[in-house]
Scaffold this active site. Structure first.
Site, PDB file in Angstrom:
ATOM      1  N   HIS A 188       0.829  -1.205   0.000  1.00 54.35           N
ATOM      2  CA  HIS A 188       0.000   0.000   0.000  1.00 54.35           C
ATOM      3  C   HIS A 188       0.868   1.261   0.000  1.00 54.35           C
ATOM      4  CE1 HIS A 188      -3.522   2.507   1.056  1.00 54.35           C
ATOM      5  NE2 HIS A 188      -4.239   1.472   0.664  1.00 54.35           N
ATOM      6  N   GLU A 192      -2.391  -0.522  -6.085  1.00 53.50           N
ATOM      7  CA  GLU A 192      -2.564  -1.714  -5.265  1.00 53.50           C
ATOM      8  C   GLU A 192      -2.832  -2.912  -6.176  1.00 53.50           C
ATOM      9  OE1 GLU A 192      -5.413  -0.811  -2.004  1.00 53.50           O
ATOM     10  OE2 GLU A 192      -5.172   1.257  -2.699  1.00 53.50           O
TER      11      GLU A 192
END
Length: 301
Positions: free
Chosen positions: A161, A266
């Site tokens: 992330h 992501e």
């Protein structure tokens, strides 16, 4: 909390055992100046108070799960939720856990390998899940490999992330963005999927050809086309830095946070796949190996 640094002549990575976090990723811009291209905290001790999963390894399921849980092999597994949404693995996901540094290699292609054992029914998920992440530097690329195995059937969706910031401007609007995606997972206002996969054509989310991000705010699961080697490309004329993302995953959630100038890539499965049988399966069974293999390559334009 432990900190590990690995480097090549082109790129330096600083990682933490807490959350298997990428704290810093240093590359050079067009003028030869070193720039940290990920948003992070200056001090490792600040990360337990972070609410944005900065640079973190997210699991056991990255993204959102609806319905307060899921049904697997006719058994219901309730999960922690807020306003009907289970997000990034629960109340204390992998990004809030202490990982173990398994190996550090400082050779020509340096790497650091970390591991975490998520015990049966941690955050509601079945199975003892053994997870590793390896951060490896190959010339001007960061390779991220997540692997996981389980002793009973479970669901898994891991991702990194990191919030990329490839120049020092106050907005990402000027970034040139290209996505290898003709379709996206349709979501509601709360970002839970409707179950539909829709075309990006004639929407603000069509980045098949490179264009500036502009005023488009992204928190969007893009379905990746399988006919090309890249998932995403982003570049800044201000710094001269470009980033190319490659992955073996079926989707890419692209997120531009409202609080600061950055963009997340992501690499992962579709959000809420455990509750949508026609989405790619997130089920992992004993004897199988989960792998999320992604590469982030930095060049000068």
């Amino acid at each position: 909390m432990k900190q590990v640094t690995i480097s090549t002549p082109f790129i330096t990575l600083i990682a933490l055992d807490y959350g298997a976090i990428i704290q810093k990723l240093l590359v050079k811009d067009k003028d030869g100046n070193t720039i940290n291209v990920v948003v992070g905290k200056e001090f490792p001790s600040d990360y337990p108070f972070d609410t944005k999963a900065l640079g973190a390894s997210v699991g056991r399921y990255a993204g959102r799960i609806s319905n307060g849980g899921f049904v697997l092999d006719r058994e219901t597994y309730p999960l922690y939720e807020q306003k009907g949404i289970h997000l990034h693995g629960g109340k204390k996901g992998f990004h809030k856990r202490d990982w173990k540094i398994e190996e550090v290699h400082q050779g020509r292609e340096p790497f650091v390998k970390l591991s975490y054992l998520s015990k049966h029914l941690e955050e509601g998920y079945p199975g003892n899940l053994k997870t590793t992440v390896t951060y490896k530097l190959v010339n001007n690329s960061l390779h991220i490999r997540y692997e996981a195995s389980t002793d009973r059937t479970t669901v898994v969706n891991l991702t990194n992330h990191s919030y990329f910031r490839i120049d020092e401007k106050s907005k990402v609007d000027g970034y040139g963005l290209q996505l290898n995606s003709s379709k996206m997972v349709e979501t509601l206002a709360d970002k839970l999927p409707t179950g539909k996969v829709v075309s990006v054509s004639e929407t603000p989310f069509d980045f098949l050809q490179e264009k500036e991000i502009g005023s488009v705010r992204l928190d969007t699961p893009f379905v990746l086309n399988s006919n090309s080697q890249f998932a995403a490309k982003v570049a800044s004329k201000n710094s001269g830095i470009s980033l190319t993302v490659q992955t073996n995953q079926p989707a890419l959630v692209v997120y531009t946070p409202p609080e600061f100038p950055a963009i997340c890539f992501e690499t992962q499965n579709y959000p809420d796949a455990p509750n949508h049988k026609h989405f790619p399966s997130s089920v992992l069974r004993p004897g199988e190996l989960y792998e999320n293999i992604s590469e982030f390559t930095f060049d000068l334009i």
